[in-house]
Motif scaffolding. Structure first.
Motif, PDB file in Angstrom:
ATOM      1  N   ASN A   1       0.776  -1.237   0.000  1.00 64.06           N
ATOM      2  CA  ASN A   1       0.000   0.000   0.000  1.00 64.06           C
ATOM      3  C   ASN A   1       0.805   1.284   0.000  1.00 64.06           C
ATOM      4  OD1 ASN A   1      -2.303  -1.594   0.196  1.00 64.06           O
ATOM      5  ND2 ASN A   1      -2.050  -1.730   2.393  1.00 64.06           N
TER       6      ASN A   1
ATOM      7  N   ASP B   1      -2.786   7.623  -3.494  1.00 62.04           N
ATOM      8  CA  ASP B   1      -4.093   8.168  -3.128  1.00 62.04           C
ATOM      9  C   ASP B   1      -4.773   7.410  -1.995  1.00 62.04           C
ATOM     10  OD1 ASP B   1      -3.561   9.904  -5.154  1.00 62.04           O
ATOM     11  OD2 ASP B   1      -4.783   8.854  -6.641  1.00 62.04           O
ATOM     12  N   THR B   2      -4.023   6.565  -1.320  1.00 62.56           N
ATOM     13  CA  THR B   2      -4.635   5.795  -0.243  1.00 62.56           C
ATOM     14  C   THR B   2      -4.145   6.293   1.108  1.00 62.56           C
ATOM     15  OG1 THR B   2      -2.848   4.174  -0.115  1.00 62.56           O
ATOM     16  CG2 THR B   2      -4.599   3.714  -1.679  1.00 62.56           C
TER      17      THR B   2
ATOM     18  N   LYS C   1      -2.342   5.843   4.492  1.00 65.33           N
ATOM     19  CA  LYS C   1      -1.171   5.076   4.914  1.00 65.33           C
ATOM     20  C   LYS C   1      -0.891   5.443   6.354  1.00 65.33           C
ATOM     21  CE  LYS C   1       0.809   7.055   1.451  1.00 65.33           C
ATOM     22  NZ  LYS C   1      -0.240   7.258   0.468  1.00 65.33           N
TER      23      LYS C   1
ATOM     24  N   TRP D   1     -14.044   8.581   2.109  1.00 65.63           N
ATOM     25  CA  TRP D   1     -13.666   7.330   1.449  1.00 65.63           C
ATOM     26  C   TRP D   1     -14.412   7.146   0.133  1.00 65.63           C
ATOM     27  CZ3 TRP D   1     -15.992   1.947   2.486  1.00 65.63           C
ATOM     28  CH2 TRP D   1     -15.248   0.956   1.815  1.00 65.63           C
TER      29      TRP D   1
ATOM     30  N   VAL E   1     -10.882  -0.012  -1.985  1.00 63.44           N
ATOM     31  CA  VAL E   1      -9.575  -0.225  -1.376  1.00 63.44           C
ATOM     32  C   VAL E   1      -8.655  -0.795  -2.450  1.00 63.44           C
ATOM     33  CG1 VAL E   1     -10.554  -0.631   0.915  1.00 63.44           C
ATOM     34  CG2 VAL E   1     -10.131  -2.573  -0.598  1.00 63.44           C
TER      35      VAL E   1
ATOM     36  N   LYS F   1      -7.865  -3.529  -7.133  1.00 65.71           N
ATOM     37  CA  LYS F   1      -8.886  -2.702  -6.471  1.00 65.71           C
ATOM     38  C   LYS F   1     -10.092  -3.547  -6.105  1.00 65.71           C
ATOM     39  CE  LYS F   1      -8.220   1.904  -8.429  1.00 65.71           C
ATOM     40  NZ  LYS F   1      -8.791   2.920  -9.315  1.00 65.71           N
TER      41      LYS F   1
ATOM     42  N   GLU G   1      -5.097   1.468   6.005  1.00 60.44           N
ATOM     43  CA  GLU G   1      -4.109   1.545   4.921  1.00 60.44           C
ATOM     44  C   GLU G   1      -4.708   0.887   3.674  1.00 60.44           C
ATOM     45  OE1 GLU G   1       0.424   1.799   6.429  1.00 60.44           O
ATOM     46  OE2 GLU G   1      -0.468  -0.175   6.588  1.00 60.44           O
ATOM     47  N   GLY G   2      -4.545   1.540   2.537  1.00 61.96           N
ATOM     48  CA  GLY G   2      -5.063   0.989   1.297  1.00 61.96           C
ATOM     49  C   GLY G   2      -6.455   1.493   0.937  1.00 61.96           C
ATOM     50  N   TYR G   3      -7.085   2.250   1.819  1.00 61.86           N
ATOM     51  CA  TYR G   3      -8.395   2.845   1.499  1.00 61.86           C
ATOM     52  C   TYR G   3      -8.167   4.074   0.618  1.00 61.86           C
ATOM     53  CZ  TYR G   3     -11.002  -0.049   4.788  1.00 61.86           C
ATOM     54  OH  TYR G   3     -11.606  -1.113   5.422  1.00 61.86           O
ATOM     55  N   ILE G   4      -8.794   4.086  -0.540  1.00 61.09           N
ATOM     56  CA  ILE G   4      -8.657   5.236  -1.440  1.00 61.09           C
ATOM     57  C   ILE G   4      -9.564   6.336  -0.884  1.00 61.09           C
ATOM     58  CG2 ILE G   4      -8.921   6.076  -3.803  1.00 61.09           C
ATOM     59  CD1 ILE G   4      -8.590   3.108  -4.705  1.00 61.09           C
TER      60      ILE G   4
END
Ligand code: ZN
Length: 282
Positions: A8, A12-13, A15, A50, A54, A61, A264-267
């Motif tokens: 990740n 755009d996510t 972290k 959000w 993710v 994705k 982490e990893g959520y756009i």
């Protein structure tokens, strides 16, 4: 590190926040190519929005991660980042030349200096960390005090020491307790002396003589009274006044806490806003 497996590090996510040890911990959040100095936003409005998607470190994705693991199905079952020994270091086998998922990666990750430490975040706990991560790990966990107990040449040995000490002290942070205030101080040097006796004989040679205790303070204006953990899966837009930061948690108004690391990893979009002065409005 071998670049084949990444976690990740996408632009755009969300972290985990970067930390720096200072009078209080300095937090920065890197998202959409912008570095936010989070300490400056305390007392101000922040908003996390959000997108509903993710993204796994491999680029896939999805609407949600497989088993909330932070990985897609494939990486969860195949990536060395998600293997059993990541969660149970005592299961490491790379130092014996035995592969778990990818021996080349595992050798590089496991056969390197590791530390065993004692920290006080919600009471005393034992933990392990890679050579370079020490203080960063303690700040991520919201520890108020920490001391190194041993330095070992590979991850497996650190796991063995941790297992031997788990009988006497916790190995996880009670995050609710950690977020409810500052813990009572503990004499970590004394604890280290007492616990060192229980380190397996063959590993006693790795106990460190240095008894430096690191003290860590966090930028918190107000601790929550009754903690309410909020997650993007349930509340896709989270906004409110930032009251403090501890560990990887943002403390928001209405006793809400938001764990940045577990997202982490959520756009997502992140923004902040000055609170309008009443006098100006009326
Ligand atoms: Zn993946």
């Amino acid at each position: 590190m071998i670049e084949k497996y990444k976690k990740n590090m996408l632009r755009d996510t969300l972290k985990k926040m970067d930390t720096e040890l200072n009078d209080v911990v300095n937090y920065t959040l890197d998202i959409h190519g912008k570095i936010h100095f989070m300490n400056d936003y305390i007392g101000k409005q922040i908003k996390i929005d959000w997108s509903g998607e993710v993204i796994c470190g491999c680029g896939k994705k999805m609407n949600s991660f497989y088993r909330n693991s932070g990985y897609c199905y494939k990486c969860y079952w195949e990536s060395p980042l998600a293997s059993q020994s990541i969660f149970k270091p005592e299961l490491c086998t790379a130092h014996l030349g035995i592969e778990e998922r990818d021996l080349e990666w595992e050798k590089e990750f496991q056969i390197a200096p590791h530390y065993v430490y004692l920290a006080n975040s919600s009471g005393i706990k034992v933990g392990i960390t890679r050579g370079t991560q020490g203080v960063i790990r303690w700040m991520d966990q919201g520890a108020s005090q920490a001391i190194l107990l041993a330095e070992v040449p590979n991850r497996k040995f650190s796991g063995d020491i941790e297992v031997s000490l788990k009988r006497f002290v916790a190995d996880v942070t009670n995050w609710r307790k950690m977020l409810s205030g500052e813990p009572d101080p503990v004499d970590l040097i004394k604890m280290k002396e007492e616990l060192s006796v229980h380190v397996p004989e063959e590993l006693k040679q790795y106990i460190l003589l240095d008894n430096t205790v690191t003290e860590i303070r966090y930028p918190v204006n107000k601790y929550p009274a009754k903690i309410k953990s909020v997650k993007l899966d349930k509340f896709p837009v989270i906004e409110g006044t930032l009251l403090g930061i501890k560990g990887q948690y943002l403390l928001l108004d209405e006793d809400r806490v938001f764990n940045v690391r577990s997202h982490e990893g959520y756009i997502a979009k992140f923004s902040h806003q000055e609170i309008a002065q009443q006098g100006v409005l009326f």
